[in-house]
Design an enzyme around this catalytic site. Structure first.
Site, PDB file in Angstrom:
ATOM      1  N   LYS A 139       3.249  -0.826  -0.447  1.00 44.39           N
ATOM      2  CA  LYS A 139       4.449  -1.478   0.070  1.00 44.39           C
ATOM      3  C   LYS A 139       4.956  -2.472  -0.950  1.00 44.39           C
ATOM      4  O   LYS A 139       4.149  -2.944  -1.754  1.00 44.39           O
ATOM      5  CB  LYS A 139       4.204  -2.162   1.404  1.00 44.39           C
ATOM      6  CG  LYS A 139       2.959  -3.044   1.534  1.00 44.39           C
ATOM      7  CD  LYS A 139       2.723  -4.228   0.671  1.00 44.39           C
ATOM      8  CE  LYS A 139       3.702  -5.351   0.626  1.00 44.39           C
ATOM      9  NZ  LYS A 139       3.219  -6.480  -0.247  1.00 44.39           N
ATOM     10  N   TYR A 225       6.194  -7.000   6.159  1.00 50.54           N
ATOM     11  CA  TYR A 225       5.222  -6.964   7.265  1.00 50.54           C
ATOM     12  C   TYR A 225       5.861  -7.423   8.573  1.00 50.54           C
ATOM     13  O   TYR A 225       5.557  -6.906   9.647  1.00 50.54           O
ATOM     14  CB  TYR A 225       4.037  -7.887   6.987  1.00 50.54           C
ATOM     15  CG  TYR A 225       3.107  -7.432   5.900  1.00 50.54           C
ATOM     16  CD1 TYR A 225       2.001  -6.641   6.186  1.00 50.54           C
ATOM     17  CD2 TYR A 225       3.300  -7.815   4.585  1.00 50.54           C
ATOM     18  CE1 TYR A 225       1.133  -6.241   5.188  1.00 50.54           C
ATOM     19  CE2 TYR A 225       2.440  -7.420   3.577  1.00 50.54           C
ATOM     20  CZ  TYR A 225       1.355  -6.629   3.886  1.00 50.54           C
ATOM     21  OH  TYR A 225       0.502  -6.229   2.897  1.00 50.54           O
TER      22      TYR A 225
HETATM   23  P1  NAD Z   1      -0.750  -6.834  -9.919  1.00 48.60           P
HETATM   24  O1  NAD Z   1       0.300  -7.406 -10.791  1.00 48.60           O
HETATM   25  O2  NAD Z   1      -2.017  -7.611  -9.735  1.00 48.60           O
HETATM   26  O3  NAD Z   1      -1.162  -5.380 -10.439  1.00 48.60           O
HETATM   27  C1  NAD Z   1      -0.215  -4.471 -10.934  1.00 48.60           C
HETATM   28  C2  NAD Z   1      -0.888  -3.565 -11.941  1.00 48.60           C
HETATM   29  O4  NAD Z   1       0.122  -2.730 -12.527  1.00 48.60           O
HETATM   30  C3  NAD Z   1      -1.548  -4.334 -13.094  1.00 48.60           C
HETATM   31  O5  NAD Z   1      -2.827  -3.804 -13.321  1.00 48.60           O
HETATM   32  C4  NAD Z   1      -0.653  -4.040 -14.280  1.00 48.60           C
HETATM   33  O6  NAD Z   1      -1.345  -4.008 -15.507  1.00 48.60           O
HETATM   34  C5  NAD Z   1      -0.102  -2.669 -13.925  1.00 48.60           C
HETATM   35  N1  NAD Z   1       1.137  -2.334 -14.622  1.00 48.60           N
HETATM   36  C6  NAD Z   1       1.378  -1.158 -15.217  1.00 48.60           C
HETATM   37  N2  NAD Z   1       2.576  -1.151 -15.794  1.00 48.60           N
HETATM   38  C7  NAD Z   1       3.112  -2.360 -15.594  1.00 48.60           C
HETATM   39  C8  NAD Z   1       4.352  -2.968 -15.981  1.00 48.60           C
HETATM   40  N3  NAD Z   1       5.275  -2.295 -16.671  1.00 48.60           N
HETATM   41  N4  NAD Z   1       4.572  -4.227 -15.577  1.00 48.60           N
HETATM   42  C9  NAD Z   1       3.660  -4.910 -14.849  1.00 48.60           C
HETATM   43  N5  NAD Z   1       2.469  -4.384 -14.457  1.00 48.60           N
HETATM   44  C10 NAD Z   1       2.205  -3.122 -14.829  1.00 48.60           C
HETATM   45  O7  NAD Z   1      -0.077  -6.524  -8.518  1.00 48.60           O
HETATM   46  P2  NAD Z   1      -0.788  -6.251  -7.108  1.00 48.60           P
HETATM   47  O8  NAD Z   1      -0.857  -7.539  -6.363  1.00 48.60           O
HETATM   48  O9  NAD Z   1      -2.026  -5.471  -7.289  1.00 48.60           O
HETATM   49  O10 NAD Z   1       0.335  -5.381  -6.366  1.00 48.60           O
HETATM   50  C11 NAD Z   1       0.534  -4.010  -6.676  1.00 48.60           C
HETATM   51  C12 NAD Z   1       1.191  -3.330  -5.467  1.00 48.60           C
HETATM   52  O11 NAD Z   1       0.317  -3.450  -4.355  1.00 48.60           O
HETATM   53  C13 NAD Z   1       2.505  -3.970  -5.039  1.00 48.60           C
HETATM   54  O12 NAD Z   1       3.369  -2.981  -4.563  1.00 48.60           O
HETATM   55  C14 NAD Z   1       2.098  -4.896  -3.912  1.00 48.60           C
HETATM   56  O13 NAD Z   1       3.130  -5.159  -2.988  1.00 48.60           O
HETATM   57  C15 NAD Z   1       0.997  -4.078  -3.269  1.00 48.60           C
HETATM   58  N6  NAD Z   1       0.039  -4.901  -2.503  1.00 48.60           N
HETATM   59  C16 NAD Z   1      -0.230  -4.524  -1.256  1.00 48.60           C
HETATM   60  C17 NAD Z   1      -1.097  -5.259  -0.469  1.00 48.60           C
HETATM   61  C18 NAD Z   1      -1.405  -4.818   0.920  1.00 48.60           C
HETATM   62  O14 NAD Z   1      -2.039  -5.576   1.658  1.00 48.60           O
HETATM   63  N7  NAD Z   1      -1.028  -3.610   1.310  1.00 48.60           N
HETATM   64  C19 NAD Z   1      -1.674  -6.413  -0.998  1.00 48.60           C
HETATM   65  C20 NAD Z   1      -1.391  -6.768  -2.307  1.00 48.60           C
HETATM   66  C21 NAD Z   1      -0.527  -6.006  -3.071  1.00 48.60           C
END
Ligand code: NAD
Length: 370
Positions: A139, A225
């Site tokens: 999401k 949410y």
């Molecule tokens: P994050 O920034 O910690 O991780 C993103 C990952 O993508 C990193 O490992 C990064 O290196 C990689 N990546 C690859 N190409 C990239 C680019 N061009 N720019 C930036 N990053 C790049 O983010 P996150 O918190 O893990 O969130 C990722 C997804 O998960 C989002 O859509 C977020 O909304 C979702 N999420 C969902 C929940 C849930 O409870 N369902 C919780 C947290 C995050």
């Protein structure tokens, strides 16, 4: 691969995915327990090894019954090494963003889980489906509703299943709220208010603060949410929305929203209030119905989720949301059953988000298109 061959019905009750609220809570909990034979587990590849993959999804995949962490896709060679060691992932199941499409030739990977910044969700969902893989997309589903439509069409064309990472559909307190609201257990809902947010003090250069990468701020990340919560509690689709916003740190939130307030209008006239924030620690849902009330708080975090009704506290088992979510999807894939959180669920939320942003621009009530 023949998915139906991975399915064992023995000893388990499976009621199918009939949409939110169609089942009693006990049958829904039983449905969550449905499992495949241990040697028939499906392989999941996580794409993007950031906060959520590392902190929640990979650990949850150590608890899942119907799927396991089979592969990873990362642009960081050091992560490839450390994850391979930690989770015993063979080199042949490790991809980067350049050779990602070769995953098509890997029979170990059944499901690709997109855990990337929002602007990458569409591209990688479509590429995964075209590679013949079933897809879980995090999401918010995409930057806007029209991208969601493209993703749904691509998965349909490739005949692959698509789900969105709405883990709360597999969380017992949330499932109970769906039942209470949709089945009018306390009569019709007469008011509902919900909110989700946290106090963002992180990296000012993070993708979450860039409009082109995140699509928006607290509304996209946290408000989704609350929009979901209103929809699955009321059990109807909202038709219009009026929104406003507040910025206490405009120098920090230069591109995206900080706190957003909205009022959703449902058919029949019910209006519900929602809000999202990168400046307030919120996480509740409160509903008042004709003959009683119910609420969750915390409502949206990883747990424990807590709730009560006007009759007293709710007591349900606490589950690992992500494990339950992935197990259910793997089961649906393996048994070719419809999953309960389809791409349309993500699309419907994004139609609301799009209308909220239009309302913030126009200052008026905006119709939710669809
Ligand atoms: P994050 O920034 O910690 O991780 C993103 C990952 O993508 C990193 O490992 C990064 O290196 C990689 N990546 C690859 N190409 C990239 C680019 N061009 N720019 C930036 N990053 C790049 O983010 P996150 O918190 O893990 O969130 C990722 C997804 O998960 C989002 O859509 C977020 O909304 C979702 N999420 C969902 C929940 C849930 O409870 N369902 C919780 C947290 C995050």
């Amino acid at each position: 691969m023949e998915f139906s061959s991975k399915f064992s019905r023995r000893g388990f009750i499976r009621t199918g995915a009939l949409g939110i609220g169609a089942l009693t809570l006990s049958s829904r909990l039983a449905a969550l327990a449905a499992h495949l034979e241990p040697n028939k587990k499906l392989g999941v590849a996580l794409v993007g090894l950031g906060y959520y993959s590392q902190g929640q999804l990979a650990p949850a995949l150590q608890q899942t019954q119907n799927c396991y962490l089979a592969g990873i896709v990362t642009g960081t060679p050091a992560k490839a090494v450390s994850w391979a060691q930690k989770y015993n992932i063979p080199q042949k199941n490790i991809y980067n963003y350049q050779n990602f499409d070769q995953i098509a030739n890997n029979p170990d990977i059944d499901i690709v889980y997109i855990v990337l910044p929002v602007f990458m969700h569409k591209e990688y969902t479509i590429r995964a489906a075209q590679a013949g893989k079933h897809v879980i997309c995090e999401k918010p589903m995409a930057l806007n509703a029209s991208d969601c439509e493209e993703m749904i069409a691509a998965c349909k064309k490739a005949k692959r299943m698509l789900t969105i990472g709405y883990r709360l559909h597999f969380e017992p307190y949330t499932m109970e709220v769906m039942r209470l609201g949709q089945k009018h257990v306390f009569g019709k809902i007469i008011s509902l208010e919900n909110a989700n947010g946290f106090n963002y003090r992180g990296n000012p250069n993070a993708w979450r603060l860039k409009k082109a990468m995140a699509g928006g701020g607290s509304l996209m990340d946290m408000g989704i949410y609350a929009i979901q919560g209103a929809r699955y509690t009321v059990g109807q689709e909202p038709i219009a929305v009026k929104a406003s916003q507040e910025k206490t740190r405009p120098e920090f939130f230069t591109e995206v929203d900080e706190t957003v307030f909205w009022e959703l209008e449902f058919p029949g006239g019910l209006k519900t209030k929602g809000k999202s924030s990168y400046n307030n620690n919120w996480g509740y849902l409160r509903a008042q119905a004709e003959h009683g009330s119910f609420e969750l708080e915390p409502a949206y975090n990883y747990g424990p989720i807590l709730g009560k009704t006007s009759n007293g506290p709710m007591t349900f088992p606490q589950v690992n949301h992500q494990a339950a979510q992935m197990d259910d999807f793997a089961y649906c894939v393996a048994t070719n059953k419809p999953n309960r959180v389809t791409g349309e669920e993500g699309l419907k939320d994004m139609r609301v988000v799009d209308a909220i942003y239009r309302s913030l621009d126009s200052g008026k009530t905006e119709k939710i298109l669809g």
